[in-house]
Design a protein around this motif. Sequence first.
Motif, PDB file in Angstrom:
ATOM      1  N   TYR A   1      -8.783  -6.032  69.029  1.00 27.25           N
ATOM      2  CA  TYR A   1      -9.572  -6.887  68.366  1.00 27.25           C
ATOM      3  C   TYR A   1     -10.937  -6.579  68.225  1.00 27.25           C
ATOM      4  CZ  TYR A   1      -5.675 -10.419  68.599  1.00 27.25           C
ATOM      5  OH  TYR A   1      -4.531 -10.991  68.418  1.00 27.25           O
TER       6      TYR A   1
ATOM      7  N   SER B   1      -1.503 -16.441  59.834  1.00 29.81           N
ATOM      8  CA  SER B   1      -0.729 -15.985  61.263  1.00 29.81           C
ATOM      9  C   SER B   1      -1.239 -16.755  62.196  1.00 29.81           C
ATOM     10  CB  SER B   1      -0.592 -14.511  61.242  1.00 29.81           C
ATOM     11  OG  SER B   1      -1.707 -14.013  61.393  1.00 29.81           O
ATOM     12  N   VAL B   2      -2.604 -17.160  62.193  1.00 23.63           N
ATOM     13  CA  VAL B   2      -3.175 -17.701  63.591  1.00 23.63           C
ATOM     14  C   VAL B   2      -3.610 -19.032  63.289  1.00 23.63           C
ATOM     15  CG1 VAL B   2      -3.748 -15.319  63.964  1.00 23.63           C
ATOM     16  CG2 VAL B   2      -5.462 -16.775  63.008  1.00 23.63           C
TER      17      VAL B   2
ATOM     18  N   MET C   1      -7.837 -18.229  71.745  1.00 23.00           N
ATOM     19  CA  MET C   1      -6.811 -17.793  71.238  1.00 23.00           C
ATOM     20  C   MET C   1      -5.832 -18.501  72.030  1.00 23.00           C
ATOM     21  SD  MET C   1      -6.983 -13.776  70.637  1.00 23.00           S
ATOM     22  CE  MET C   1      -7.452 -13.479  72.137  1.00 23.00           C
TER      23      MET C   1
ATOM     24  N   LEU D   1      -0.430 -17.927  72.623  1.00 28.52           N
ATOM     25  CA  LEU D   1      -0.302 -16.454  71.925  1.00 28.52           C
ATOM     26  C   LEU D   1       0.984 -16.141  71.915  1.00 28.52           C
ATOM     27  CD1 LEU D   1      -3.254 -15.082  73.943  1.00 28.52           C
ATOM     28  CD2 LEU D   1      -3.192 -14.716  71.693  1.00 28.52           C
TER      29      LEU D   1
ATOM     30  N   ARG E   1      -8.002  -7.399  63.714  1.00 32.66           N
ATOM     31  CA  ARG E   1      -7.354  -6.691  64.610  1.00 32.66           C
ATOM     32  C   ARG E   1      -6.469  -5.591  64.174  1.00 32.66           C
ATOM     33  NH1 ARG E   1      -3.000 -11.829  65.695  1.00 32.66           N
ATOM     34  NH2 ARG E   1      -1.808 -11.860  63.859  1.00 32.66           N
TER      35      ARG E   1
ATOM     36  N   VAL F   1      -8.305 -11.694  60.878  1.00 33.83           N
ATOM     37  CA  VAL F   1      -8.204 -12.838  61.704  1.00 33.83           C
ATOM     38  C   VAL F   1      -8.917 -13.988  61.326  1.00 33.83           C
ATOM     39  CG1 VAL F   1      -7.816 -13.461  64.110  1.00 33.83           C
ATOM     40  CG2 VAL F   1      -7.451 -11.110  63.625  1.00 33.83           C
TER      41      VAL F   1
ATOM     42  N   ASP G   1       0.719 -10.923  68.621  1.00 36.04           N
ATOM     43  CA  ASP G   1      -0.704 -10.948  68.608  1.00 36.04           C
ATOM     44  C   ASP G   1      -1.328  -9.701  69.302  1.00 36.04           C
ATOM     45  OD1 ASP G   1      -0.613 -14.573  68.844  1.00 36.04           O
ATOM     46  OD2 ASP G   1      -1.153 -13.328  67.253  1.00 36.04           O
TER      47      ASP G   1
END
Length: 124
Positions: free
Chosen positions: A94, A63-64, A83, A86, A38, A48, A90
């Motif tokens: 993407y 982070s995800v 996802m 959110l 992203r 990601v 974010d």
Amino acid sequence: QVQLVESGGGLVQAGGSLRLSCAASGRTFSRYAMGWFRQAPGKEREFVTAISSSAGMTLYADSVKGRFTISRDNAKNTVYLQMDSLKPEDTAVYYCAADRAMMATTLARSYDYWGQGTQVTVSS
């Protein structure tokens, strides 16, 4: 040659969910590791998540982790990014990417093919 087309982006409120899809052309999709990257405005493209060709290995950015899930359906030549939870941070374009190596990797330079990207915007 592999062509990648992302879909599923949009506008969502914080705490909401989106599912991105990336459809690949060609008959060798199952041999490619796939990744999602992203890029937010004014920032560099960042890793990601990625999945190996057999889906036996997945990688996630810290982070995800715990919020995003990557999966693939080799019969449909498609990779998905679910996802959840959110956050405004974010928000980004993407991109999905294909790597001829079978192992998943976080390195953007390893990927051979890229899609055009899909916008994800998370409002607070």
